[in-house]
Design an enzyme around this catalytic site. Sequence first.
Site, PDB file in Angstrom:
ATOM      1  CG  HIS A  68      -1.961  -1.010   1.241  1.00  0.00           C
ATOM      2  ND1 HIS A  68      -3.127  -0.857   1.958  1.00  0.00           N
ATOM      3  CD2 HIS A  68      -2.061  -2.215   0.626  1.00  0.00           C
ATOM      4  CE1 HIS A  68      -3.897  -1.912   1.785  1.00  0.00           C
ATOM      5  NE2 HIS A  68      -3.265  -2.753   0.985  1.00  0.00           N
ATOM      6  CD  GLU A  70      -2.149   4.282   2.927  1.00  0.00           C
ATOM      7  OE1 GLU A  70      -1.802   3.586   1.938  1.00  0.00           O
ATOM      8  OE2 GLU A  70      -3.317   4.320   3.341  1.00  0.00           O
ATOM      9  CB  CYS A  98      -6.703  -0.222   4.992  1.00  0.00           C
ATOM     10  SG  CYS A  98      -4.989  -0.842   4.972  1.00  0.00           S
ATOM     11  CB  CYS A 101      -2.205   1.856   5.999  1.00  0.00           C
ATOM     12  SG  CYS A 101      -1.808   0.977   4.471  1.00  0.00           S
TER      13      CYS A 101
END
Length: 167
Positions: A68, A70, A98, A101
């Site tokens: 991801h 992040e 999410c 993260c």
Amino acid sequence: MPYPIPPPALADETYLRHRGWMLRALELAEAAGKAGDVPVGAIVIGPDDQVLAVTSNRREQDQDPTAHAEVLALRAAAHQLGNWHLNHCTLYVTLEPCPMCAGAIILSRLGLLVYGASDPKAGAVRSVMNIPGGPGSNHKLSVLAGILAEPCQHQLQYWFQQRRQAG
């Protein structure tokens, strides 16, 4: 970009700085979308406004479920600083993080999280859950939500609409 970028709502210097970094994150997200990944972009800014990390989602590209934007940004920033404590840093991301993260953000001791669009399905900062404010969080996270929220949301909606139309 098929979605509108509104003019600055405020002439406040702080808002304009956050808006500028979020515009850059939107560009990163656009590139991720063109590469076949969900369009999410992230930037970590350190003390004195130095850029520590510039990333976007790479799950499809890397075939890595943890890639991801992040997480990649936090890793790169920690590597750049030579220290995983990011307490004087700001993470800009186009979509509310999410659970994975949000957990990584807490563990990094991030100073400030700035995100664009809320995520009503998996948002773990305010929308569905509040991991930073939960009893398991050992870090007080400052959050600024909604910077360029509409363009961030439109970008995601447009990308998913195009995917559905393509079959």
